[in-house]
Design a protein around this motif. Structure first.
Motif, mmCIF file in Angstrom:
data_model
loop_
_atom_site.group_PDB
_atom_site.id
_atom_site.type_symbol
_atom_site.label_atom_id
_atom_site.label_comp_id
_atom_site.label_asym_id
_atom_site.label_seq_id
_atom_site.Cartn_x
_atom_site.Cartn_y
_atom_site.Cartn_z
ATOM 1 N N ALA A 94 39.033 35.011 32.346
ATOM 2 C CA ALA A 94 38.008 35.185 33.369
ATOM 3 C C ALA A 94 38.351 36.442 34.167
ATOM 4 N N PRO A 95 37.349 37.179 34.618
ATOM 5 C CA PRO A 95 37.607 38.424 35.345
ATOM 6 C C PRO A 95 38.013 38.172 36.795
ATOM 7 N N LEU A 96 38.648 39.171 37.390
ATOM 8 C CA LEU A 96 38.896 39.185 38.823
ATOM 9 C C LEU A 96 37.655 39.798 39.466
ATOM 10 N N ILE A 97 37.104 39.104 40.442
ATOM 11 C CA ILE A 97 35.863 39.531 41.109
ATOM 12 C C ILE A 97 36.167 39.898 42.552
ATOM 13 N N TYR A 98 35.469 40.909 43.060
ATOM 14 C CA TYR A 98 35.618 41.328 44.457
ATOM 15 C C TYR A 98 34.265 41.214 45.136
#
Length: 159
Positions: free
Chosen positions: A144-148
């Protein structure tokens, strides 16, 4: 438009997190956390990143002519924070890094990385749009991606 207010408004756009890396004049590596990255074209393979024109990163990308985009996974928050902090002494001390075709550093367990040569640079206000011609790319692991969003890191939706 007040730039502080605009920054607050723009923080409502959720985005993935990448670490841009490039080479230094001394043969070392430099990097920074960024969220302004996008694919541009498949033929030829082009991507773009936006960096502050007066930044060390912009100067080094222009002088070396190369950069890599490392897409961070949900477990890379520490790396994202480390490369976003100007006072970090050795940003590359965290994570397992390898050297890509162009000599840039790539994170071996990134969700993806893209190795580029600079195709063009375009001034855009206080930033520079850097267009990169992709030389190599990989998807080292599914994650899963890191989201900002709103100045906070979040784990992306698991696969």
């Amino acid at each position: 438009m007040d730039s502080r207010y605009l920054r607050t408004v723009l923080a409502q756009w959720a985005t993935g997190v990448v670490v841009l890396t490039t080479r230094t004049e001394e043969g070392g590596h430099h990097g920074m956390t960024a969220s302004s990255f996008t694919s541009v074209a498949l033929d030829p393979p082009l991507v773009s990143v936006c960096v502050a024109s007066d930044s060390t990163t912009c100067r080094l990308i222009r002088s070396s002519g190369v950069f890599a985009v490392n897409v961070l996974g949900c477990d890379h928050e520490e790396i994202g924070r480390r490369f976003a902090t100007a006072s970090a002494t050795d940003r590359f001390a965290v994570g397992d890094w390898d050297i890509a075709t162009t000599g840039t550093a790539v994170l071996t367990d990134a969700v993806a990385w893209i190795d580029c040569v600079v195709a063009a640079c375009y001034p855009a206000g206080d930033h520079t749009i850097v267009l990169g011609l992709v030389q190599d790319a990989a998807t080292p692991r599914p994650a899963a991606p890191l989201i900002y969003h709103d100045r906070t890191y979040y784990e992306g939706i698991a696969r």
